[in-house]
Motif scaffolding. Structure first.
Motif, PDB file in Angstrom:
ATOM      1  N   GLY A 124       0.789  -1.226   0.000  1.00 49.47           N
ATOM      2  CA  GLY A 124       0.000   0.000   0.000  1.00 49.47           C
ATOM      3  C   GLY A 124       0.817   1.269   0.000  1.00 49.47           C
ATOM      4  N   PHE A 125       1.941   1.259  -0.721  1.00 47.72           N
ATOM      5  CA  PHE A 125       2.748   2.475  -0.810  1.00 47.72           C
ATOM      6  C   PHE A 125       1.937   3.605  -1.450  1.00 47.72           C
ATOM      7  CE2 PHE A 125       5.467   5.096  -3.616  1.00 47.72           C
ATOM      8  CZ  PHE A 125       6.083   5.840  -2.630  1.00 47.72           C
ATOM      9  N   VAL A 126       1.288   3.312  -2.567  1.00 49.39           N
ATOM     10  CA  VAL A 126       0.398   4.278  -3.203  1.00 49.39           C
ATOM     11  C   VAL A 126      -0.694   3.504  -3.928  1.00 49.39           C
ATOM     12  CG1 VAL A 126       1.753   4.462  -5.350  1.00 49.39           C
ATOM     13  CG2 VAL A 126       0.232   6.332  -4.667  1.00 49.39           C
ATOM     14  N   TYR A 127      -1.910   4.018  -3.850  1.00 46.14           N
ATOM     15  CA  TYR A 127      -3.043   3.371  -4.521  1.00 46.14           C
ATOM     16  C   TYR A 127      -4.185   4.361  -4.639  1.00 46.14           C
ATOM     17  CZ  TYR A 127      -4.367   2.925   0.406  1.00 46.14           C
ATOM     18  OH  TYR A 127      -4.637   3.193   1.728  1.00 46.14           O
ATOM     19  N   PRO A 128      -5.049   4.187  -5.624  1.00 53.73           N
ATOM     20  CA  PRO A 128      -6.216   5.062  -5.744  1.00 53.73           C
ATOM     21  C   PRO A 128      -7.353   4.538  -4.873  1.00 53.73           C
ATOM     22  CG  PRO A 128      -6.128   3.601  -7.610  1.00 53.73           C
ATOM     23  CD  PRO A 128      -4.928   3.276  -6.763  1.00 53.73           C
ATOM     24  N   LEU A 129      -8.164   5.426  -4.358  1.00 50.92           N
ATOM     25  CA  LEU A 129      -9.334   5.013  -3.594  1.00 50.92           C
ATOM     26  C   LEU A 129     -10.406   4.528  -4.560  1.00 50.92           C
ATOM     27  CD1 LEU A 129      -9.413   7.915  -0.972  1.00 50.92           C
ATOM     28  CD2 LEU A 129      -8.134   5.760  -0.937  1.00 50.92           C
ATOM     29  N   ARG A 130     -11.143   3.511  -4.141  1.00 50.45           N
ATOM     30  CA  ARG A 130     -12.091   2.875  -5.049  1.00 50.45           C
ATOM     31  C   ARG A 130     -13.205   3.802  -5.499  1.00 50.45           C
ATOM     32  NH1 ARG A 130     -14.071  -3.137  -3.660  1.00 50.45           N
ATOM     33  NH2 ARG A 130     -15.931  -2.127  -4.505  1.00 50.45           N
ATOM     34  N   GLU A 131     -13.692   4.642  -4.599  1.00 49.63           N
ATOM     35  CA  GLU A 131     -14.775   5.547  -4.956  1.00 49.63           C
ATOM     36  C   GLU A 131     -14.216   6.926  -5.301  1.00 49.63           C
ATOM     37  OE1 GLU A 131     -18.046   5.674  -2.259  1.00 49.63           O
ATOM     38  OE2 GLU A 131     -17.970   3.526  -1.846  1.00 49.63           O
ATOM     39  N   ARG A 132     -14.888   7.613  -6.220  1.00 52.69           N
ATOM     40  CA  ARG A 132     -14.475   8.934  -6.657  1.00 52.69           C
ATOM     41  C   ARG A 132     -15.197  10.016  -5.843  1.00 52.69           C
ATOM     42  NH1 ARG A 132     -12.848   7.766 -12.049  1.00 52.69           N
ATOM     43  NH2 ARG A 132     -11.978   5.650 -11.936  1.00 52.69           N
ATOM     44  N   THR A 133     -14.743  11.236  -5.972  1.00 51.60           N
ATOM     45  CA  THR A 133     -15.444  12.359  -5.365  1.00 51.60           C
ATOM     46  C   THR A 133     -16.741  12.603  -6.136  1.00 51.60           C
ATOM     47  OG1 THR A 133     -14.456  14.063  -6.766  1.00 51.60           O
ATOM     48  CG2 THR A 133     -13.208  13.403  -4.807  1.00 51.60           C
ATOM     49  N   ALA A 134     -17.575  13.475  -5.610  1.00 52.24           N
ATOM     50  CA  ALA A 134     -18.841  13.787  -6.276  1.00 52.24           C
ATOM     51  C   ALA A 134     -18.614  14.365  -7.670  1.00 52.24           C
ATOM     52  CB  ALA A 134     -19.641  14.775  -5.427  1.00 52.24           C
ATOM     53  N   ASP A 135     -17.460  15.008  -7.875  1.00 55.59           N
ATOM     54  CA  ASP A 135     -17.132  15.577  -9.185  1.00 55.59           C
ATOM     55  C   ASP A 135     -16.487  14.560 -10.122  1.00 55.59           C
ATOM     56  OD1 ASP A 135     -18.071  18.072  -8.442  1.00 55.59           O
ATOM     57  OD2 ASP A 135     -16.126  18.723  -7.666  1.00 55.59           O
ATOM     58  N   GLY A 136     -16.202  13.365  -9.616  1.00 60.34           N
ATOM     59  CA  GLY A 136     -15.575  12.339 -10.441  1.00 60.34           C
ATOM     60  C   GLY A 136     -14.073  12.279 -10.334  1.00 60.34           C
ATOM     61  N   CYS A 137     -13.471  13.070  -9.420  1.00 62.93           N
ATOM     62  CA  CYS A 137     -12.013  13.049  -9.258  1.00 62.93           C
ATOM     63  C   CYS A 137     -11.537  11.701  -8.730  1.00 62.93           C
ATOM     64  CB  CYS A 137     -11.565  14.130  -8.285  1.00 62.93           C
ATOM     65  SG  CYS A 137     -11.655  15.801  -8.914  1.00 62.93           S
ATOM     66  N   LEU A 138     -10.422  11.249  -9.276  1.00 60.69           N
ATOM     67  CA  LEU A 138      -9.734  10.088  -8.728  1.00 60.69           C
ATOM     68  C   LEU A 138      -8.877  10.573  -7.559  1.00 60.69           C
ATOM     69  CD1 LEU A 138      -9.028   7.000  -9.301  1.00 60.69           C
ATOM     70  CD2 LEU A 138      -6.957   7.890 -10.385  1.00 60.69           C
ATOM     71  N   VAL A 139      -8.944   9.878  -6.426  1.00 63.75           N
ATOM     72  CA  VAL A 139      -8.169  10.256  -5.247  1.00 63.75           C
ATOM     73  C   VAL A 139      -7.114   9.181  -4.988  1.00 63.75           C
ATOM     74  CG1 VAL A 139      -8.230  10.864  -2.801  1.00 63.75           C
ATOM     75  CG2 VAL A 139     -10.210  11.379  -4.264  1.00 63.75           C
ATOM     76  N   LEU A 140      -5.863   9.570  -4.945  1.00 66.14           N
ATOM     77  CA  LEU A 140      -4.808   8.610  -4.641  1.00 66.14           C
ATOM     78  C   LEU A 140      -4.251   8.898  -3.259  1.00 66.14           C
ATOM     79  CD1 LEU A 140      -1.590   9.746  -4.860  1.00 66.14           C
ATOM     80  CD2 LEU A 140      -2.296  10.030  -7.235  1.00 66.14           C
ATOM     81  N   LEU A 141      -3.832   7.830  -2.592  1.00 63.57           N
ATOM     82  CA  LEU A 141      -3.262   7.945  -1.244  1.00 63.57           C
ATOM     83  C   LEU A 141      -1.883   7.309  -1.243  1.00 63.57           C
ATOM     84  CD1 LEU A 141      -3.430   8.581   1.769  1.00 63.57           C
ATOM     85  CD2 LEU A 141      -4.711   6.459   2.095  1.00 63.57           C
ATOM     86  N   CYS A 142      -0.890   8.076  -0.835  1.00 65.83           N
ATOM     87  CA  CYS A 142       0.497   7.589  -0.779  1.00 65.83           C
ATOM     88  C   CYS A 142       1.011   7.655   0.651  1.00 65.83           C
ATOM     89  CB  CYS A 142       1.387   8.428  -1.697  1.00 65.83           C
ATOM     90  SG  CYS A 142       3.147   7.994  -1.594  1.00 65.83           S
ATOM     91  N   ASP A 143       1.471   6.533   1.164  1.00 64.23           N
ATOM     92  CA  ASP A 143       2.109   6.467   2.481  1.00 64.23           C
ATOM     93  C   ASP A 143       3.617   6.407   2.223  1.00 64.23           C
ATOM     94  OD1 ASP A 143       3.017   5.944   5.024  1.00 64.23           O
ATOM     95  OD2 ASP A 143       1.449   4.495   5.497  1.00 64.23           O
ATOM     96  N   TRP A 144       4.224   7.600   2.058  1.00 64.97           N
ATOM     97  CA  TRP A 144       5.589   7.672   1.542  1.00 64.97           C
ATOM     98  C   TRP A 144       6.599   6.990   2.464  1.00 64.97           C
ATOM     99  CZ3 TRP A 144      10.628   9.261   0.970  1.00 64.97           C
ATOM    100  CH2 TRP A 144      11.074   9.405  -0.350  1.00 64.97           C
ATOM    101  N   GLY A 145       6.312   6.958   3.745  1.00 61.72           N
ATOM    102  CA  GLY A 145       7.244   6.352   4.685  1.00 61.72           C
ATOM    103  C   GLY A 145       7.345   4.840   4.572  1.00 61.72           C
ATOM    104  N   LEU A 146       6.510   4.206   3.750  1.00 61.77           N
ATOM    105  CA  LEU A 146       6.590   2.758   3.563  1.00 61.77           C
ATOM    106  C   LEU A 146       7.749   2.346   2.666  1.00 61.77           C
ATOM    107  CD1 LEU A 146       2.837   1.653   3.271  1.00 61.77           C
ATOM    108  CD2 LEU A 146       4.355   1.596   5.254  1.00 61.77           C
ATOM    109  N   LEU A 147       8.382   3.324   2.004  1.00 62.45           N
ATOM    110  CA  LEU A 147       9.611   3.003   1.289  1.00 62.45           C
ATOM    111  C   LEU A 147      10.666   2.561   2.296  1.00 62.45           C
ATOM    112  CD1 LEU A 147      10.176   5.839  -1.363  1.00 62.45           C
ATOM    113  CD2 LEU A 147       9.385   3.510  -1.781  1.00 62.45           C
ATOM    114  N   ASP A 148      11.401   1.521   1.976  1.00 61.75           N
ATOM    115  CA  ASP A 148      12.489   1.052   2.828  1.00 61.75           C
ATOM    116  C   ASP A 148      13.774   1.748   2.391  1.00 61.75           C
ATOM    117  OD1 ASP A 148      14.484  -0.252   4.201  1.00 61.75           O
ATOM    118  OD2 ASP A 148      13.720  -2.273   3.803  1.00 61.75           O
ATOM    119  N   PRO A 149      14.333   2.654   3.207  1.00 62.06           N
ATOM    120  CA  PRO A 149      15.535   3.400   2.802  1.00 62.06           C
ATOM    121  C   PRO A 149      16.730   2.505   2.507  1.00 62.06           C
ATOM    122  CG  PRO A 149      14.515   4.394   4.733  1.00 62.06           C
ATOM    123  CD  PRO A 149      13.847   3.070   4.542  1.00 62.06           C
TER     124      PRO A 149
END
Length: 332
Positions: A124-149
């Motif tokens: 789950g480093f980055v993924y789009p949310l299944r449902e869109r906003t009322a305007d139809g926008c795609l929403v993506l969520l990135c948990d940047w700290g899940l990268l292993d340095p």
């Protein structure tokens, strides 16, 4: 039982095909206000047909483009992003093709079966949310700290974001309504700071500013530790003013809920569906578009010339642009 969608066929990259693929060249079907959205980007059936014809003719005669997709679903990404301004859309396409050639580690082999991409997708480093906003926008969520340095570099992050953008890039509603990006920075540690430099931020934002065929409606950063503020401000400082104005910081998801319907978020962040369901849908989309994304590697443009999208011009711009127009953001 849900029907599994079949993989889509790979598109042609012939710059002047005998017949053009016009699938998707109609009004998008989406939210109730889709007509208002189309008006905001100056789109109607006549404008769409005329601009597609003009862009295809321009590609066929372009002295430096060797191979490029010309199907409607691909070209409309650029026309819609630039509100059907042919000149700006064509310049964006040139820079997009140049960026693909200059940064193969970001753009090449976008294969969900690649072990690195598969792993970052599954955690789950980055993924789009299944449902869109009322305007139809795609929403993506990135948990940047899940990268292993110890394992990953900033290129892994860029590659994942590009794969997501390409997997959903042909969606007509996404092309018109745009994307909202949420960056959750709660897991960033001091070790992650070593992955980022002002030079790398400059490279990324140059692509976002000039070569990215997506309508960026908002960038939200949540759970930002004070030690990571230099990253946020460095990133924002290199964005153009239009995108800068759409950046907001939030202490937590409760504050974010004042801007975004919380039901859209993963259950772990106060929403409805568990994170695993969002990731599952993302993986399915990448599998369905796998062949089409891999076919992008066949596109080609000559960069050895004196145009603004040449190899030297684009690399010189990055190297000489070490200082951005900084707009310092702060958490209240």
């Amino acid at each position: 039982m849900a029907t599994e969608l079949k993989p889509l066929p790979a598109p042609s990259v012939e710059k002047a095909p005998e017949a053009y693929d016009d699938k998707g060249c109609e009004d998008p079907v989406g939210p109730k206000n889709i007509k208002k959205t189309l008006e905001s980007i100056r789109e109607d059936a006549l404008v769409r047909r005329q601009n597609l014809a003009q862009l295809r003719d321009w590609i066929a005669k372009h002295p430096h483009i060797r191979h490029c997709r010309t199907d409607a679903l691909f070209l409309l990404r650029f026309l819609r992003t630039r509100k059907f301004s042919f000149l700006v859309a064509s310049q964006t396409l040139e820079r997009y093709l140049a960026a693909r050639a200059l940064h193969p580690r970001w753009f090449q082999q976008l294969d969900i079966n690649d072990p690195e991409l598969q792993h970052l997708t599954e955690i789950g480093f980055v993924y789009p949310l299944r449902e869109r906003t009322a305007d139809g926008c795609l929403v993506l969520l990135c948990d940047w700290g899940l990268l292993d340095p110890k394992v990953h570099t900033i290129d892994h992050s860029n590659r994942m974001h590009v794969m997501l953008a390409e997997a959903y890039g042909e969606d007509p509603v996404v092309q018109c309504a745009g994307v909202i990006a949420i960056f959750d920075l709660q897991h960033i540690t001091l070790a992650h700071h070593g992955l980022i430099s002002l030079s790398s931020l400059r490279q990324i934002t140059r692509y976002l500013n000039n070569s990215f065929p997506v309508r960026c409606q908002a960038i939200y950063a949540v759970n930002v530790p004070s030690a990571a503020m230099w990253i946020v401000n460095g990133f924002v400082g290199f964005l153009n003013e239009k995108i800068q104005s759409r950046v907001r910081l939030f202490h937590n998801y409760e504050e974010l809920a004042e801007k975004l319907d919380r039901n859209l978020l993963p259950q772990e962040c106060g929403g409805k569906l568990p994170k695993s369901e969002h990731i599952k849908a993302f993986r399915g989309q990448c599998e369905r578009y796998r062949g089409r994304m891999l076919a992008l590697d066949e596109m080609d443009i000559d960069l050895d010339h004196g145009e603004p999208y040449s190899r030297n011009a684009m690399l010189d711009d990055v190297e000489s642009g070490a200082v951005g127009s900084f707009r310092k953001l702060e958490l209240d």
